[in-house]
Design a protein around this motif. Structure first.
Motif, PDB file in Angstrom:
ATOM      1  N   THR A 105       0.833  -1.208   0.000  1.00  0.00           N
ATOM      2  CA  THR A 105       0.000   0.000   0.000  1.00  0.00           C
ATOM      3  C   THR A 105       0.862   1.250   0.000  1.00  0.00           C
ATOM      4  O   THR A 105       0.612   2.212  -0.723  1.00  0.00           O
ATOM      5  N   CYS A 162       1.037   4.169  -2.977  1.00  0.00           N
ATOM      6  CA  CYS A 162       0.634   5.546  -2.710  1.00  0.00           C
ATOM      7  C   CYS A 162       1.819   6.503  -2.637  1.00  0.00           C
ATOM      8  O   CYS A 162       1.660   7.660  -2.261  1.00  0.00           O
ATOM      9  N   GLU A 201      -8.932   8.402  -8.100  1.00  0.00           N
ATOM     10  CA  GLU A 201      -8.909   8.251  -6.648  1.00  0.00           C
ATOM     11  C   GLU A 201      -7.471   8.181  -6.133  1.00  0.00           C
ATOM     12  O   GLU A 201      -7.109   8.829  -5.143  1.00  0.00           O
ATOM     13  N   GLU A 202      -6.645   7.371  -6.798  1.00  0.00           N
ATOM     14  CA  GLU A 202      -5.267   7.183  -6.343  1.00  0.00           C
ATOM     15  C   GLU A 202      -4.456   8.472  -6.482  1.00  0.00           C
ATOM     16  O   GLU A 202      -3.633   8.788  -5.616  1.00  0.00           O
ATOM     17  N   SER A 262     -13.915   1.709 -15.032  1.00  0.00           N
ATOM     18  CA  SER A 262     -13.558   1.512 -13.622  1.00  0.00           C
ATOM     19  C   SER A 262     -12.087   1.835 -13.401  1.00  0.00           C
ATOM     20  O   SER A 262     -11.695   2.281 -12.318  1.00  0.00           O
ATOM     21  N   ASP A 263     -11.250   1.636 -14.421  1.00  0.00           N
ATOM     22  CA  ASP A 263      -9.831   1.999 -14.331  1.00  0.00           C
ATOM     23  C   ASP A 263      -9.670   3.493 -14.057  1.00  0.00           C
ATOM     24  O   ASP A 263      -8.911   3.898 -13.172  1.00  0.00           O
ATOM     25  N   ASN A 291     -16.458   7.056 -13.205  1.00  0.00           N
ATOM     26  CA  ASN A 291     -16.824   5.644 -13.148  1.00  0.00           C
ATOM     27  C   ASN A 291     -17.905   5.282 -14.164  1.00  0.00           C
ATOM     28  O   ASN A 291     -18.389   4.154 -14.174  1.00  0.00           O
ATOM     29  N   ASN A 351      -5.519  10.594  -3.533  1.00  0.00           N
ATOM     30  CA  ASN A 351      -5.024  10.060  -2.262  1.00  0.00           C
ATOM     31  C   ASN A 351      -3.519  10.235  -2.110  1.00  0.00           C
ATOM     32  O   ASN A 351      -3.002  10.397  -1.004  1.00  0.00           O
ATOM     33  N   THR A 358      -3.638  13.340 -12.110  1.00  0.00           N
ATOM     34  CA  THR A 358      -4.418  12.276 -12.753  1.00  0.00           C
ATOM     35  C   THR A 358      -3.956  12.102 -14.196  1.00  0.00           C
ATOM     36  O   THR A 358      -3.763  10.982 -14.673  1.00  0.00           O
ATOM     37  N   HIS A 411     -11.694   5.655 -12.819  1.00  0.00           N
ATOM     38  CA  HIS A 411     -12.143   6.025 -11.473  1.00  0.00           C
ATOM     39  C   HIS A 411     -11.056   5.736 -10.442  1.00  0.00           C
ATOM     40  O   HIS A 411     -10.750   6.580  -9.591  1.00  0.00           O
ATOM     41  N   LYS A 412     -10.439   4.554 -10.537  1.00  0.00           N
ATOM     42  CA  LYS A 412      -9.384   4.187  -9.591  1.00  0.00           C
ATOM     43  C   LYS A 412      -8.175   5.105  -9.737  1.00  0.00           C
ATOM     44  O   LYS A 412      -7.558   5.501  -8.745  1.00  0.00           O
TER      45      LYS A 412
END
Length: 527
Positions: free
Chosen positions: A14, A18, A428-429, A421-422, A417, A432, A504, A424-425
């Protein structure tokens, strides 16, 4: 021991996933509040006259953006030009007062006109069709009649009905079904439209002209005989229903549970006429070639519309310019800042593996026209376009966040999304890892009554199954108002939201695989 070892390994994985990329951080930090303020103070100045499509102010804005693209070293990809001509036609429509039983109602005060022109209506009866369901329309003779229809979704048990005047796809289908019965005029009644019209005080913010893509307009003119549509307030509906002895609200309540279709003796008259002229408009494109021979034919798009709604023509007005600092001077500024970060990386030998297109769209306020033209006539194939990151209003705190603890650290993320789905992830990443903002997905819903998914330039990419993210701060009291000024922009927040889009995009432009499109059956619609 095994459980502990797996836990430790999981933490390590993790942390690695990140970890910030120092190169990305270096160039992301070039996006600054000070530099953003420099650009926006020019783009949203009175000199640019509200940047209305087809007017001198929009041309000034296009030239400014192109000059910045050239200064940054971006390529001019339209046969050596930064400008993609967008052929438009301006339809100037004159709508007389709508007279119902001798009572006069005005366009942009009591109703908004949509549809065909050069029509003269003189009706002696109004047909009330309730919510326009097949049962309510069955057996009705609407030919040549004035139709009154409830422009809301019909209530259903266990479901919250969409009562916004902005039509759902189901309601658009109802309008089509009504028009197929050849009425003379459709009055689409909605009690909420009065609040929207109150902001305009009877004055069309576009000055009376309606723009359309020339080819589409010509094709529509050749075959469109559909009845004009007026979105009307409750008082207009009440006047039309007076002889029934019922108010619009009473009949709407009754129609929710039982068929109320009826013919009401009512005189209704209106005249619509139009003139047309060609309008000059351009999208502005700046291109950064990718560095990886295997990936450089794939293109990531950053888009923002640079147009706004122009000059204030209200009599006696002291503030003459709708400056549009947030809408969408902020997004255009964000694009320029992101372009600066990517081009500096390129100059330092750290350029993205994939190519990046920076797209300044014209005509968004007129119906997403510039992005529609680009996606119908792409300079780079849409099959090679991996995603569109669209920025429309990122400089303010939206009305739902005023006074909240996270008011200076959020952004609405819409559409990530919907197709992939890719994507969206990845979004998000990136957040984060780098910006750590609150990503609010409240409007990430094709059935949202506000219809934000359909209301900015990303949608024209989505209709071709290109994955998108739409970054948005939400509406506020100055939305499309004279108060949308540079002085009210939160520049640190603008810069942070632009950094999120940059990070992104950095991942999208440099990762091995493009985001997979695994939700290609996402809802399609129109603004």
């Amino acid at each position: 021991m095994k459980k502990v070892s797996l836990w430790v390994a999981g933490v390590a994985i993790t942390a690695s996933a990140c970890a910030q990329n120092p190169t990305a951080v270096k160039y992301g930090n070039l996006i600054t509040p000070a530099d953003a303020k420099k650009h926006l103070s020019i783009l949203a100045s009175d000199e640019f006259e509200g940047r209305e499509t087809g007017k001198p102010g929009a041309e000034k804005a296009a030239n400014y953006i192109a000059t910045e693209f050239k200064r940054l070293g971006l390529q001019a990809p339209v046969k050596g030009s930064y400008f993609l001509d967008v052929p438009l036609t301006e339809n100037t429509v004159d709508v007389s007062p709508l007279t119902i039983n001798g009572q006069s109602f005005a366009n942009w005060k009591d109703f908004v006109f949509q549809g065909s022109a050069d029509v003269k209506v003189n009706g002696t009866e109004v047909v009330f069709v309730g919510f326009g369901t097949p049962d309510e329309l069955a057996g009705l003779d609407l030919a040549g009649k004035v139709v009154l229809w409830i422009n809301e979704d019909k209530p259903e048990a266990g479901k919250t009905a969409n009562t916004s005047y902005r039509m759902s796809e189901g309601r658009r289908a109802i309008v089509k079904a009504i028009q197929e019965k050849k009425p003379a005029l459709i009055l689409a009644a909605n009690e909420g439209v009065a609040a929207a019209l109150a902001r305009f005080n009877g004055v069309n913010p576009s000055g009376g002209g309606q723009l359309s893509l020339k080819k589409a307009e010509d094709a529509a003119a050749a075959k469109n005989t559909a009845a004009p549509l007026f979105i009307v307030t409750a008082p207009v509906a009440d006047a039309a229903l007076k002889a029934s002895g019922k108010t619009f609200a009473e009949l709407k309540t009754a129609a929710a549970t039982a068929k109320q279709s009826q013919v009401v003796k009512t005189t209704a008259a209106v005249t619509i006429s139009a003139t047309k002229k060609d309008v000059k408009a351009v999208d502005v494109l700046g291109f950064l070639p990718g560095s990886d021979p295997k990936l450089k034919d794939e293109v990531l798009v950053f888009s923002a519309h640079y147009d706004h709604i122009g000059l204030n023509t209200k009599p006696g007005a002291t503030d003459k310019v709708y400056n549009g600092a947030d809408d969408d001077g902020s997004g255009t500024t964000g694009i320029l800042e992101i372009a600066r970060a990517f081009t500096q990386a390129k100059k330092d030998g750290k350029g993205p593996r994939r190519s990046v297109l920076f797209l300044g769209n014209v005509g968004e306020e007129k119906g997403l026209l510039g992005s529609e033209y680009y996606t119908d006539h792409p300079v780079f194939p849409l099959a090679n376009t991996i995603a569109d990151l669209n920025i429309d209003m990122i400089g303010r705190v939206g009305e739902e966040y005023v006074g909240k603890p996270d008011s200076a650290n959020y952004v609405y993320s819409i559409g990530s999304n919907m197709l992939s789905s890719d994507l969206h992830k990845i979004g998000e990443e990136a957040n984060n890892t780098y910006t750590k903002m609150k990503l609010d997905y409240k409007y990430d819903d094709p059935n949202d009554p506000n219809r934000f998914y359909y209301r900015s330039d990303h949608y024209n990419f989505a209709r071709f199954n290109v994955p998108i993210i739409f970054y948005f701060n939400g509406v506020h009291a100055d939305y499309h108002g004279l108060g949308d000024e540079v002085s009210k922009i939160n520049f640190p927040l603008l810069a942070k939201r632009a950094q999120l889009a940059f990070y992104t995009g950095w991942e999208l432009a440099n990762r091995d695989a493009r985001p997979v499109v695994d939700k290609a059956d996402a809802p399609k619609g129109t603004r």
